[in-house]
Design a protein around this motif. Structure first.
Motif, PDB file in Angstrom:
ATOM      1  N   ASP A 121       0.970  -1.374  -0.157  1.00 19.93           N
ATOM      2  CA  ASP A 121      -0.317  -0.365  -0.154  1.00 19.93           C
ATOM      3  C   ASP A 121       0.734   1.296  -0.197  1.00 19.93           C
ATOM      4  O   ASP A 121      -0.099   2.501  -0.266  1.00 19.93           O
ATOM      5  CB  ASP A 121      -0.850  -0.047   1.232  1.00 19.93           C
ATOM      6  CG  ASP A 121      -0.125  -0.266   2.245  1.00 19.93           C
ATOM      7  OD1 ASP A 121       1.007  -0.321   2.581  1.00 19.93           O
ATOM      8  OD2 ASP A 121      -0.659   0.085   4.215  1.00 19.93           O
ATOM      9  N   ALA A 174       0.001  -3.878  -4.294  1.00 20.81           N
ATOM     10  CA  ALA A 174       0.060  -2.509  -4.711  1.00 20.81           C
ATOM     11  C   ALA A 174      -1.100  -1.976  -5.626  1.00 20.81           C
ATOM     12  O   ALA A 174      -0.741  -2.853  -6.609  1.00 20.81           O
ATOM     13  CB  ALA A 174       1.284  -1.576  -5.447  1.00 20.81           C
ATOM     14  N   ASN A 201      -2.526   1.051  -5.882  1.00 19.91           N
ATOM     15  CA  ASN A 201      -2.067   2.412  -5.913  1.00 19.91           C
ATOM     16  C   ASN A 201      -1.934   2.307  -7.346  1.00 19.91           C
ATOM     17  O   ASN A 201      -0.671   2.176  -8.143  1.00 19.91           O
ATOM     18  CB  ASN A 201      -1.333   3.195  -5.618  1.00 19.91           C
ATOM     19  CG  ASN A 201      -1.430   3.340  -3.767  1.00 19.91           C
ATOM     20  OD1 ASN A 201      -2.912   2.778  -3.843  1.00 19.91           O
ATOM     21  ND2 ASN A 201      -0.934   2.140  -3.038  1.00 19.91           N
ATOM     22  N   GLY A 227      -7.444   1.115  -2.994  1.00 19.33           N
ATOM     23  CA  GLY A 227      -6.175   1.886  -3.691  1.00 19.33           C
ATOM     24  C   GLY A 227      -6.294   3.517  -3.528  1.00 19.33           C
ATOM     25  O   GLY A 227      -7.533   4.199  -3.916  1.00 19.33           O
TER      26      GLY A 227
END
Length: 688
Positions: A305, A332, A334, A504
């Motif tokens: 994250d 991840a 994001n 995200g």
């Protein structure tokens, strides 16, 4: 249909066809200079003369309508003598400068002179000379070569919608000119080079660079906007020297925007050709292995994250998918492909695509434009709107716009307002244009990124969709709701889900201290200065622009001319481009960089070849397996999510401030810089 006979060959052609079209239907090649399939008929070069039985003399086939039972002869002695006479007249004043003419080798006059010209001239007088005209930084003129075919005049007036060219004087003294000497103000001016049958109009940046037979041709896709214009890269050695359009009637016909054509010199400037690592505040060159090892160490122990990735506007689908898979392996969520912060409802594909299709514009009979300026966002698509406007005649294709245009849109528009208030008035029936849309058999709505890059984008999108449903633009036979994108990578990114996953962050959320490590895949069109000071930035791209200047590690990638790639245009059409030249130095294809790094970091991606990666693309979304014409399902009867932000009253703001400076390649191009100074930021003039 009308039945005619051409050299003894019976053919059927539509009523109203010309004799030239009938001859072509019979497989006969008719020489011509002034005639062009996409322009009005001028009939002034007389090279297309044919003989019609019972006609007293040869006729110009381009402007002669066929009749039932007509007999046409294309290769009689009378026709050959007439064409030879026309050619002799055309060459009377034409200079004998083929060895220094950039049109040499692809010149219609050369080709026809070979077939119909004489081996010597009977003309002993001095040839006419004409002063060259200034048409701006893109089009070079040698007007002594002009044969007065008037193609350029008709293109500027009819297709580009900028009637800045015309003719003065008559007979031998006639000159094609722009009346007032100034640069042409069309974003399609480079097409004048293609349609000129002689060397009167040529490319100024390309002048005296190469001969056409020296160039290797490769089919590709233009990435300077989201239209997906089909192009041909023409290269010699390791450099692409010229870009020209490739005919595709469903996308761009045979036109190409100036940015996509002349950005080619930006391929060679400010290139990233080796990996770099920032050491003690300064970027130092390094090897691929050293860079990968350093990156793997930096990523070790960082939670998923705290890692983010942003994909740029020029990326191919393969590179974005490889980065998405790598981020997924690192845990991840994001990730984002929307540098401009645009907001869409991704639950249905028709909420974010140009559902009518670019060719479908010619079927529409009323148009509402919301928050878009097609002339700058997509000049080739804008030419299609103008084509429909002209074909429909006065009042036959009413167009309204919400959001004031920065320049003449090249067709008559009714500006309803400059912001969402006008959209609310339209939905409530307080605008008379609602009745115009309701009365239209095929109404059409275009929503641009001036409306979709605001906090209230979802609400505006829903309001536009609801209006489309209200006026009958959402039925099984006609899908009239369209989103006009400006980024070549956007639809592919949305199709594969290159958007924040569960929990995200989007682009805005990754800035500041949103993430600890930020991977930029050719991303330069967002406020790079808002990246947190402590954020470790990895820039993977091909030009040293804003992203590379902020990067702690630079991975040199390949630009679109240097790799095979898949692109999805604004209408959802999947198209493939091919490699024209190899990347410079140590630069590599982006997906190969990501695949190699995934092995070093311990999360090997499950594909080793381009074919395997494309199979993975099709697995992620089946649309990537369907190249060519997109298949649209009828609207499902549901509306987009209106979001949590109510519509605000602030006016729409254009998303393109400078048409010639929208990407790292444009900003590296001396030609685009010159165009920007000429058209957007002209130098101040001293008062006289």
């Amino acid at each position: 249909m009308v039945k005619v006979t051409v050299d003894g060959i019976p053919v059927e052609v539509p009523a109203g066809s010309s004799a030239l079209q009938a001859c072509e239907a019979a497989g006969k090649e008719i020489p011509r200079f002034c005639f062009h399939e996409r322009l009005s008929v001028a009939g002034n070069c007389r090279m297309c003369l044919v003989q019609v039985v019972r006609a007293p003399k040869p006729v110009a086939s381009c402007g002669f309508p066929v009749g039932e039972g007509m007999q046409i002869l294309t290769d009689t002695e009378v026709v050959r003598k007439a064409r030879r006479a026309v050619m002799e007249f055309l060459l009377i004043n034409h200079p004998l400068d083929c060895p220094i003419c950039d049109q040499g080798g692809e010149c219609d006059l050369q080709d026809q002179a070979f077939g119909y010209g004489a081996d010597q001239s009977r003309y002993a007088e001095n040839k006419r000379a004409v002063t060259d005209k200034y048409l701006g930084p893109l089009v070079k003129t040698v007007m002594t070569r002009c044969i007065q075919c008037t193609r350029c005049i008709r293109f500027a007036t009819e297709i580009a919608g900028v009637p800045e060219l015309g003719a003065v004087s008559r007979g031998e003294s006639m000159e094609v000119t722009n009346y007032v000497e100034k640069a042409l103000t069309s974003e399609l001016s480079g097409n004048l080079i293609d349609i000129c049958p002689v060397g009167a109009l040529t490319s100024k940046p390309y002048a005296f660079t190469a001969r056409p037979w020296e160039l290797k041709r490769t089919d590709s896709i233009d990435v300077c906007d989201a239209v997906g214009t089909n192009i041909v890269m023409q290269a010699r050695g390791a450099s692409v020297l010229r870009i020209v359009p490739r005919t595709n009637d469903e996308v761009n016909e045979e036109w190409l925007a100036d940015k996509g054509r002349f950005v080619v010199d930006g391929f060679r400037h400010r290139r990233l050709d080796r990996p770099w690592v920032r050491v003690h505040g300064k970027l130092q060159p390094a090897s691929w292995q050293d860079v990968f090892v350093a990156l793997a160490k930096r990523l070790k122990g960082v939670a998923g994250d705290r890692i983010g990735a942003i994909a740029g506007d020029l990326c191919d689908a393969e590179s974005m998918l490889a980065l998405k898979d790598l981020m997924g392996a690192l845990g991840a969520a994001n990730i984002d492909c929307r540098q401009d912060g645009a907001d869409y409802d991704l639950s249905q594909r028709d909420f974010y695509t140009f559902n009518t299709g670019i060719a479908g514009i010619e079927e529409a009979d009323a148009l509402l434009i919301v928050g878009a300026i097609p002339r700058q966002d997509a000049p080739v698509l804008n030419a299609r709107i103008r084509k429909r406007f002209v074909a429909a005649g006065r009042g036959g294709f009413p167009i309204a716009m919400i959001g004031a245009p920065q320049a003449d849109p090249t067709y008559a528009v009714d500006v309803l307002g400059d912001g969402p208030d006008a959209l609310a008035d339209l939905a409530a029936g307080r605008s008379p244009f609602l009745d115009v849309l309701k009365k239209a058999a095929k109404p059409m709505i275009i929503v641009g990124h001036g409306a979709l890059t605001r906090p209230d984008a979802r609400a505006i999108l829903k309001a536009a969709w609801d209006i489309a449903g209200q006026v009958g633009a959402l039925d099984a036979q006609w899908h009239g709701f369209n989103v006009l994108h400006t980024a070549a990578s956007r639809v592919a990114g949305l199709d594969m889900g290159f958007v924040p996953g569960k929990g995200g962050r989007d682009v805005a959320g990754m800035l500041g201290d949103g993430v600890e490590i930020l991977w930029l895949l050719g991303a330069d069109e967002f406020p790079v200065d808002r990246i947190g000071n402590d954020t470790f930035v990895i820039y993977q791209g091909h030009h040293g622009d804003a992203g590379a200047a902020r990067a702690d590690v630079i991975l040199p990638g390949a630009l679109y001319a240097e790799k095979p790639g898949t692109y999805v245009n604004t209408e959802g059409r999947v198209q493939q481009a091919f490699r024209s030249v190899m990347p410079p130095g140590d630069a590599r294809e982006d997906w190969r960089i990501l695949r190699a790094f995934s092995e070093v970091v311990g999360h090997t991606l499950p594909y080793d070849t381009l074919e395997e990666l494309r199979a993975r693309l099709a697995q992620v979304n089946p649309v990537f397996a369907r190249q060519g014409n997109p298949r649209f399902a009828p609207p499902q009867g549901i509306s987009p999510d209106g979001g949590k932000v109510a519509i605000a009253g602030t006016p729409f703001v254009p998303v393109i401030a400078d048409y010639y400076q929208t990407s790292p390649i444009c900003r590296a191009s001396p030609t685009m810089e010159t165009c920007s100074r000429t058209y957007v930021h002209p130098p101040a003039q001293a008062a006289e």
